[in-house]
Every structure is written in structure tokens, then in C-alpha cells.
Scaffold this active site. Sequence first.
Site, short mmCIF file in Angstrom:
data_model
loop_
_atom_site.label_atom_id
_atom_site.label_comp_id
_atom_site.label_asym_id
_atom_site.label_seq_id
_atom_site.Cartn_x
_atom_site.Cartn_y
_atom_site.Cartn_z
N ALA A 266 0.93 -1.32 -0.10
CA ALA A 266 -0.04 -0.07 0.04
C ALA A 266 0.84 1.20 -0.05
CB ALA A 266 -0.92 -0.09 1.13
N ALA A 267 2.00 1.07 -0.19
CA ALA A 267 2.92 2.45 -0.09
C ALA A 267 2.65 3.52 -1.01
CB ALA A 267 4.50 1.97 -0.53
N GLY A 268 2.63 2.98 -2.21
CA GLY A 268 2.19 4.23 -3.54
C GLY A 268 0.89 4.72 -3.18
N ASP A 269 -0.21 3.91 -2.90
CA ASP A 269 -1.35 4.26 -2.81
C ASP A 269 -1.62 5.08 -1.29
OD1 ASP A 269 -2.25 3.29 -5.01
OD2 ASP A 269 -3.02 1.23 -3.87
#
Length: 305
Positions: free
Chosen positions: A242-245
Site C-alpha cells: 500500500a506504499a504508493g496508494d
Amino acid sequence: MNTIAVLGSANMDLVVRQSRLPLPGETIFGTGFSTVPGGKGLNQAVAAARLGGDVTFLGAVGADAYGTELRALLVGEGIRSAELTTADAPTGTAHISVVDSGENSIVVVSGANATVTTLSVEQRAVVADAAFLVMQCELPTRVLVEGIALARAAGVFTVLTPAPVVPLPAGFLASVDLVVPNQGEAAELTGESDPVRAAELLSAEGSWAIVTLGSEGAVVAFDGEALGLAPARPVTAIDTTAAGDTFVGALVAQLAAGYLRGTAVTSDQMIEAVRYATVASSIAVTRAGATTSMPTKAEVDAILA
């Protein structure tokens, strides 16, 4: 409050944890399995809402148990979803392998997301009334083009995560106010392996680009010129799903907090929003799952205090 309209995918993530990825034809044992609400659109909506954003979600789910669960999650997060349609197709799924280092590989089965080919009258009204329109590339390109055209006509600030990288019409990226790819996506879009140069190319013609570099931070560029590298907050990652989101949701929530619709985003506003998003993302990677890993505003504020 400035409304954030998120037009995007909603999936149920089927997550397997394992020591390494299997070789072709090989069977290995995993160490855990979970089902977690996800999809790049839903993820970004949840991240923005938890970090203070006023969010409306647009997309589609199926008339099945996964769709019911995703709708319940949106309600629980305070995200408006009256215009989330029920499609004659199963809810989308993402099949995610997470290895011990925290890295992941993902296979998405679009399901109901593939039915979102145009906006309804009600959905168009939501977009036109918003301050920000946030999109990704897990929906058909046709509806992305429609969304951008509508938003530009209404003076809505547009944000695109070009993931996965798909064929886009000529000039489409240049019509987006802010593009946020990771380093690999930026290279694929521009043919430029240097993330600084890629960010400059993506930000040409008066737009913004932020190329995320994982543990190395992010490159920020505007109107063809790199403004600098925003460093990452050092942490020990266990799951980068979920890093980018989280980064995008946090970024838009922070921009929306001080934004006057119809005005230009300043360099100071963008740099401060990137700083905020970097902290939010650093928290998310220390936890397992997609929506389950995303921090609250209080958690981010405590680190920045």
C-alpha cells in the site's frame, strides 16, 4: 471542505505471504493468507479519508460477498459511495504475493471494474463539484479520458497514478495536473531510466510530476524542471503493497486541506504535501496489508509534531 472524488478500482486482495517467489512450475509453501479490501482506487480513497480528506468514491463492485464487504468498508471510513454501482460481474480481485523482504508481486482480475466505461449523470455531477479528481489505470481508458475532460472543463485539479502502465491517448498525460508514477512506471512512460529526467519529461507543459523511489524518497518536478528529491523516512518495511496508494491519498488530502479551488498549487504547498505523504507511506509499509496498513491523521501528525 474541498471534496476529493476518487474514480477507480475496488478489489478484494487475496494475499499470500511467503519466503520467496516460486520458480516457473515450482510449488512452495506459504506462511500466511488473508483477504484484505483493496484496489488502487479504493486504497487511495481510504488513505485520503483517514488523513482528513472529504472523499467520494466512484466505481463498481459485484453483487457478491466481496462487493458487500467493500461497500461496508467505505461506509465505515466515512467515504460517500452512493454512486458506486453494482455491476453484472464479480467484484474485482487482486492476487498478491508478499515475500519476507516486504516486496510484492500482484495479478489483478478486473471483474466489475472493467464495466466502468462511462460516467453516469450522477457521477459526472460528483466530479464537476469536486476540488480534486483522483484516478489510476485499473479502469478502462475510455472513462479516464472522460473524467479528465470533465474535470478540466469544471476547473477540478486532476491527479493520476499511471498504474498499471497502459496505452493512453496522445496528449493525455499532459492534460493531467499531477502525475504520480513509481520509478519503473516513469521509465516505461518516458523511456528515461533517470527518475529526475523522467519527472521533468512528465511535468512538461505546466503540470506536476512526482516520481516515487521507495526507500530513496521521491522526485518532485514542475513545468519540466525538477525541484528536488524529497527523502524517505527510514523504517523497516514488512509489506510495501500500500506504499504508493497511501502516498497519493495522503498527498491529496494534505493539498485539499489548504486549497482554494481554481487557483494554482504553489511549490511550497506541493513540497509540504509530499513531506506529509512520505511520513504516511513510511507508516504503512511497517504493517501488513493494503487498507489495513494505512495510518490515521493523528498518527502522521504525531510524527511531524
